[in-house]
Design a protein around this motif. Structure first.
Motif, PDB file in Angstrom:
ATOM      1  N   GLU A 139       0.829  -1.216   0.000  1.00 34.65           N
ATOM      2  CA  GLU A 139       0.000   0.000   0.000  1.00 34.65           C
ATOM      3  C   GLU A 139       0.856   1.256   0.000  1.00 34.65           C
ATOM      4  O   GLU A 139       0.522   2.254  -0.657  1.00 34.65           O
ATOM      5  CB  GLU A 139      -0.914   0.011   1.218  1.00 34.65           C
ATOM      6  N   ILE A 140       1.968   1.230   0.735  1.00 30.67           N
ATOM      7  CA  ILE A 140       2.807   2.420   0.903  1.00 30.67           C
ATOM      8  C   ILE A 140       3.791   2.607  -0.247  1.00 30.67           C
ATOM      9  O   ILE A 140       3.926   3.709  -0.797  1.00 30.67           O
ATOM     10  CB  ILE A 140       3.595   2.324   2.230  1.00 30.67           C
ATOM     11  N   ASN A 141       4.499   1.547  -0.611  1.00 29.72           N
ATOM     12  CA  ASN A 141       5.680   1.699  -1.454  1.00 29.72           C
ATOM     13  C   ASN A 141       5.371   2.159  -2.868  1.00 29.72           C
ATOM     14  O   ASN A 141       6.206   2.846  -3.489  1.00 29.72           O
ATOM     15  CB  ASN A 141       6.477   0.390  -1.500  1.00 29.72           C
ATOM     16  N   ASP A 142       4.200   1.803  -3.411  1.00 26.14           N
ATOM     17  CA  ASP A 142       3.910   2.275  -4.768  1.00 26.14           C
ATOM     18  C   ASP A 142       3.804   3.804  -4.794  1.00 26.14           C
ATOM     19  O   ASP A 142       4.250   4.455  -5.745  1.00 26.14           O
ATOM     20  CB  ASP A 142       2.662   1.609  -5.344  1.00 26.14           C
ATOM     21  N   ASP A 143       3.263   4.408  -3.734  1.00 20.38           N
ATOM     22  CA  ASP A 143       3.204   5.867  -3.656  1.00 20.38           C
ATOM     23  C   ASP A 143       4.590   6.473  -3.518  1.00 20.38           C
ATOM     24  O   ASP A 143       4.910   7.473  -4.153  1.00 20.38           O
ATOM     25  CB  ASP A 143       2.346   6.300  -2.458  1.00 20.38           C
ATOM     26  N   LEU A 144       5.414   5.878  -2.663  1.00 17.79           N
ATOM     27  CA  LEU A 144       6.736   6.438  -2.409  1.00 17.79           C
ATOM     28  C   LEU A 144       7.614   6.369  -3.652  1.00 17.79           C
ATOM     29  O   LEU A 144       8.318   7.330  -3.993  1.00 17.79           O
ATOM     30  CB  LEU A 144       7.404   5.699  -1.242  1.00 17.79           C
ATOM     31  N   LEU A 145       7.571   5.246  -4.358  1.00 18.34           N
ATOM     32  CA  LEU A 145       8.389   5.105  -5.561  1.00 18.34           C
ATOM     33  C   LEU A 145       7.903   6.026  -6.670  1.00 18.34           C
ATOM     34  O   LEU A 145       8.708   6.608  -7.409  1.00 18.34           O
ATOM     35  CB  LEU A 145       8.377   3.648  -6.019  1.00 18.34           C
ATOM     36  N   ALA A 146       6.566   6.177  -6.793  1.00 22.98           N
ATOM     37  CA  ALA A 146       6.028   7.092  -7.792  1.00 22.98           C
ATOM     38  C   ALA A 146       6.413   8.537  -7.493  1.00 22.98           C
ATOM     39  O   ALA A 146       6.489   9.372  -8.400  1.00 22.98           O
ATOM     40  CB  ALA A 146       4.505   6.953  -7.858  1.00 22.98           C
ATOM     41  N   ASP A 147       6.665   8.821  -6.206  1.00 19.04           N
ATOM     42  CA  ASP A 147       7.048  10.175  -5.798  1.00 19.04           C
ATOM     43  C   ASP A 147       8.550  10.404  -5.902  1.00 19.04           C
ATOM     44  O   ASP A 147       9.050  11.459  -5.509  1.00 19.04           O
ATOM     45  CB  ASP A 147       6.581  10.407  -4.348  1.00 19.04           C
ATOM     46  N   GLY A 148       9.296   9.419  -6.398  1.00 12.52           N
ATOM     47  CA  GLY A 148      10.726   9.589  -6.615  1.00 12.52           C
ATOM     48  C   GLY A 148      11.601   9.253  -5.436  1.00 12.52           C
ATOM     49  O   GLY A 148      12.806   9.502  -5.476  1.00 12.52           O
ATOM     50  N   LEU A 149      11.035   8.674  -4.379  1.00  5.81           N
ATOM     51  CA  LEU A 149      11.844   8.287  -3.225  1.00  5.81           C
ATOM     52  C   LEU A 149      12.657   7.031  -3.539  1.00  5.81           C
ATOM     53  O   LEU A 149      12.196   6.154  -4.281  1.00  5.81           O
ATOM     54  CB  LEU A 149      10.957   8.033  -2.010  1.00  5.81           C
ATOM     55  N   LEU A 150      13.825   6.948  -2.962  1.00  7.51           N
ATOM     56  CA  LEU A 150      14.655   5.754  -3.085  1.00  7.51           C
ATOM     57  C   LEU A 150      14.429   4.870  -1.870  1.00  7.51           C
ATOM     58  O   LEU A 150      14.365   5.351  -0.737  1.00  7.51           O
ATOM     59  CB  LEU A 150      16.131   6.138  -3.173  1.00  7.51           C
ATOM     60  N   LEU A 151      14.303   3.566  -2.104  1.00  8.84           N
ATOM     61  CA  LEU A 151      14.128   2.600  -1.028  1.00  8.84           C
ATOM     62  C   LEU A 151      15.175   1.501  -1.183  1.00  8.84           C
ATOM     63  O   LEU A 151      15.600   1.197  -2.308  1.00  8.84           O
ATOM     64  CB  LEU A 151      12.717   1.996  -1.071  1.00  8.84           C
ATOM     65  N   PRO A 152      15.595   0.879  -0.082  1.00 12.63           N
ATOM     66  CA  PRO A 152      16.618  -0.167  -0.168  1.00 12.63           C
ATOM     67  C   PRO A 152      16.153  -1.372  -0.987  1.00 12.63           C
ATOM     68  O   PRO A 152      14.947  -1.587  -1.186  1.00 12.63           O
ATOM     69  CB  PRO A 152      16.846  -0.561   1.301  1.00 12.63           C
ATOM     70  N   ALA A 206      -2.425  21.942   1.567  1.00 11.62           N
ATOM     71  CA  ALA A 206      -1.798  23.226   1.247  1.00 11.62           C
ATOM     72  C   ALA A 206      -0.688  23.053   0.215  1.00 11.62           C
ATOM     73  O   ALA A 206      -0.546  23.863  -0.711  1.00 11.62           O
ATOM     74  CB  ALA A 206      -1.260  23.867   2.526  1.00 11.62           C
ATOM     75  N   HIS A 207       0.097  22.013   0.368  1.00 14.46           N
ATOM     76  CA  HIS A 207       1.169  21.725  -0.589  1.00 14.46           C
ATOM     77  C   HIS A 207       0.599  21.457  -1.980  1.00 14.46           C
ATOM     78  O   HIS A 207       1.139  21.935  -2.978  1.00 14.46           O
ATOM     79  CB  HIS A 207       1.961  20.507  -0.098  1.00 14.46           C
ATOM     80  N   GLN A 208      -0.496  20.726  -2.033  1.00 10.16           N
ATOM     81  CA  GLN A 208      -1.095  20.408  -3.326  1.00 10.16           C
ATOM     82  C   GLN A 208      -1.630  21.669  -4.001  1.00 10.16           C
ATOM     83  O   GLN A 208      -1.501  21.831  -5.217  1.00 10.16           O
ATOM     84  CB  GLN A 208      -2.216  19.391  -3.145  1.00 10.16           C
ATOM     85  N   ARG A 209      -2.230  22.577  -3.216  1.00  8.13           N
ATOM     86  CA  ARG A 209      -2.732  23.827  -3.801  1.00  8.13           C
ATOM     87  C   ARG A 209      -1.585  24.678  -4.336  1.00  8.13           C
ATOM     88  O   ARG A 209      -1.712  25.319  -5.390  1.00  8.13           O
ATOM     89  CB  ARG A 209      -3.502  24.618  -2.739  1.00  8.13           C
ATOM     90  N   ALA A 210      -0.459  24.683  -3.610  1.00  6.01           N
ATOM     91  CA  ALA A 210       0.663  25.545  -4.000  1.00  6.01           C
ATOM     92  C   ALA A 210       1.461  24.961  -5.159  1.00  6.01           C
ATOM     93  O   ALA A 210       1.873  25.694  -6.060  1.00  6.01           O
ATOM     94  CB  ALA A 210       1.580  25.774  -2.801  1.00  6.01           C
ATOM     95  N   ARG A 211       1.662  23.639  -5.145  1.00  5.24           N
ATOM     96  CA  ARG A 211       2.538  23.020  -6.140  1.00  5.24           C
ATOM     97  C   ARG A 211       1.826  22.046  -7.066  1.00  5.24           C
ATOM     98  O   ARG A 211       2.370  21.661  -8.090  1.00  5.24           O
ATOM     99  CB  ARG A 211       3.689  22.295  -5.427  1.00  5.24           C
ATOM    100  N   GLY A 212       0.644  21.591  -6.668  1.00  5.72           N
ATOM    101  CA  GLY A 212      -0.162  20.747  -7.537  1.00  5.72           C
ATOM    102  C   GLY A 212       0.309  19.327  -7.693  1.00  5.72           C
ATOM    103  O   GLY A 212      -0.176  18.597  -8.554  1.00  5.72           O
ATOM    104  N   ARG A 213       1.265  18.874  -6.863  1.00  3.47           N
ATOM    105  CA  ARG A 213       1.792  17.518  -7.029  1.00  3.47           C
ATOM    106  C   ARG A 213       1.814  16.805  -5.698  1.00  3.47           C
ATOM    107  O   ARG A 213       2.460  17.250  -4.744  1.00  3.47           O
ATOM    108  CB  ARG A 213       3.206  17.560  -7.621  1.00  3.47           C
ATOM    109  N   LEU A 214       1.088  15.687  -5.629  1.00  2.66           N
ATOM    110  CA  LEU A 214       1.047  14.861  -4.431  1.00  2.66           C
ATOM    111  C   LEU A 214       0.661  13.452  -4.878  1.00  2.66           C
ATOM    112  O   LEU A 214      -0.245  13.288  -5.703  1.00  2.66           O
ATOM    113  CB  LEU A 214      -0.001  15.407  -3.448  1.00  2.66           C
ATOM    114  N   PRO A 215       1.359  12.420  -4.401  1.00  5.25           N
ATOM    115  CA  PRO A 215       1.006  11.051  -4.813  1.00  5.25           C
ATOM    116  C   PRO A 215      -0.471  10.747  -4.546  1.00  5.25           C
ATOM    117  O   PRO A 215      -1.053  11.229  -3.565  1.00  5.25           O
ATOM    118  CB  PRO A 215       1.914  10.185  -3.938  1.00  5.25           C
ATOM    119  N   ALA A 216      -1.059   9.930  -5.419  1.00  7.50           N
ATOM    120  CA  ALA A 216      -2.496   9.658  -5.337  1.00  7.50           C
ATOM    121  C   ALA A 216      -2.898   9.056  -3.993  1.00  7.50           C
ATOM    122  O   ALA A 216      -3.952   9.390  -3.438  1.00  7.50           O
ATOM    123  CB  ALA A 216      -2.912   8.723  -6.476  1.00  7.50           C
ATOM    124  N   GLY A 217      -2.051   8.162  -3.467  1.00  8.38           N
ATOM    125  CA  GLY A 217      -2.381   7.540  -2.188  1.00  8.38           C
ATOM    126  C   GLY A 217      -2.437   8.545  -1.057  1.00  8.38           C
ATOM    127  O   GLY A 217      -3.307   8.473  -0.181  1.00  8.38           O
TER     128      GLY A 217
END
Length: 391
Positions: A102-115, A190-201
């Motif tokens: 549930e978590i990792n697909d959002d994090l990877l789509a957001d450009g985070l690196l995971l081990p 607030a972040h989404q209104r200002a920058r318009g980008r937030l993972p769907a999850g």
């Protein structure tokens, strides 16, 4: 020895890159622990960290792990795990795998690196964007030697390296944790209104936190539909219809896969305090949803119960239900009777005003309590609950 500077540098990087998570990240209390495989959290917002893991992991990946662990707590994975059937709760690694999907697909789509070694929905042939409860039926039993463990803050079961409820450094209680979830959800919006980008999850999570009020019919329908999908996910093999590959194998008969319809028991509180109009509305909603998802006829049993079970029937509509009783209240009797029948249900829905004792632990089925009346007392936290308003 724990490289604290490196660990905190990774948290700083995670908070700088995703400022809407900063409050949650800095609310975690660090506890060094040699027995934890990597990092893990408890339900008191303490993060347990392996010094060896920190030493071997680059800062960029550690930043991803910080976000991963705090996501378990923000999404209330331990609270949601408490509502799983007891049989599922006992396989903590399997639950943890579903939660990581549930978590990792959002994090990877957001450009985070995971081990390396992380799990994703695609590893199990599952679509992205799901909740762990919908993934769980498709996750196989824990393989031997699997050491994945994000702690009781994820799967809900205390593990040996944790400090427990009363010991240790600063910890967050349930009220503070809920306030922090709301603060984080507001920061995300607030972040989404200002920058318009937030993972769907995260968008879905923030909306659920900030706009939790829904029509009870929608909530009850959603709970019943989700439970039916969960129970129907128990795919099994059958020889009644051989596999289409059988002709290619001379003398060998292969089974095919089947996805059985769930059996449902509806336990109806008929004690004197129940209002007939609200009860009829809730019962009609449940039976209507069951018909929509294809569960009807002899797959639905309705038990009228106060302090004893007065009637058991298999119905196709609310009008066929005969409500007996009118005395004291003990829904445990009805739940036990439903589970003791020759055709054990996959889902039990209890329609009650809440003034009843409840089972001590989750049965090996999905249990939903539809609480009728504004002042209905809440059942134990592990019971999935919907509050039913006026009809």
């Amino acid at each position: 020895m724990l490289d604290t500077a490196k660990l905190l540098a990774a948290r700083y990087r995670a908070a700088e890159d995703r400022p809407y998570l900063a409050s949650a990240l800095y609310s975690l209390t660090v506890v060094p622990a040699t027995r934890v495989p990597t990092m893990g959290v408890d339900r008191h917002w303490r993060v347990y960290v392996s010094p060896r893991f920190v030493a071997a992991t680059p800062v960029a990946e550690l930043a991803g792990v910080w976000v991963h662990e705090v996501a378990h707590l923000l999404r209330d994975h331990h609270g949601r795990s408490d509502r799983l059937p007891a049989a599922d709760q006992r396989d903590t690694v399997r639950v943890n795998i579903a939660q990581d999907c549930e978590i990792n697909d959002d994090l990877l789509a957001d450009g985070l690196l995971l081990p390396a070694g992380r799990v994703e929905p695609k590893d199990y042939g599952l679509p992205e964007g799901g909740l762990f409860e919908t993934y769980l039926p498709s996750i196989p039993p824990t393989p031997a030697g699997c050491s994945l463990d994000c702690g009781s803050g994820a799967h809900g079961v205390p593990v040996p390296w944790e400090l427990g409820d009363s010991a240790g450094p600063a910890r967050l209680g349930p009220v503070e944790a809920d306030a922090l979830r709301r603060t984080t959800a507001q920061a995300m919006r607030a972040h989404q209104r200002a920058r318009g980008r937030l993972p769907a999850g995260w968008q879905r999570w923030a909306q659920e936190v900030l706009e939790p009020t829904v029509d009870w019919r929608q909530a009850l329908s959603g709970a019943v539909r989700e439970a039916a999908a969960w129970a129907g996910g128990a795919v099994d093999y059958t020889y009644r219809r051989p596999s289409r590959r059988t002709p290619a194998l001379r003398g060998v008969v292969l089974p095919s896969l089947r996805r059985p319809l769930p059996r449902v028991a509806i336990v109806v509180d008929t004690s004197g305090s129940m209002g007939e109009d609200d009860l009829a509305a809730a019962l009609g909603e449940v039976t209507g949803v069951l018909r929509e998802v294809g569960v009807r006829g002899n797959r639905v049993a309705v038990l009228a119960c106060d302090a004893d079970v007065h009637a058991v029937a298999r119905v196709t509509s609310a009008e066929q239900v005969v409500l007996g009783g009118g005395g004291g209240t003990d829904m445990r009797v009805g739940i036990d009777a439903a589970l003791a029948g020759p055709e054990r249900p996959n889902i039990v829905v209890v329609l009650t005003d809440g003034y009843t004792p409840w089972p001590q632990e989750s049965p090996s089925c999905r249990l939903i309590a539809a609480l009728i009346g504004e002042d209905a007392p809440a059942p134990p936290a592990w019971i999935e609950t919907v509050r039913v308003g006026p009809a």
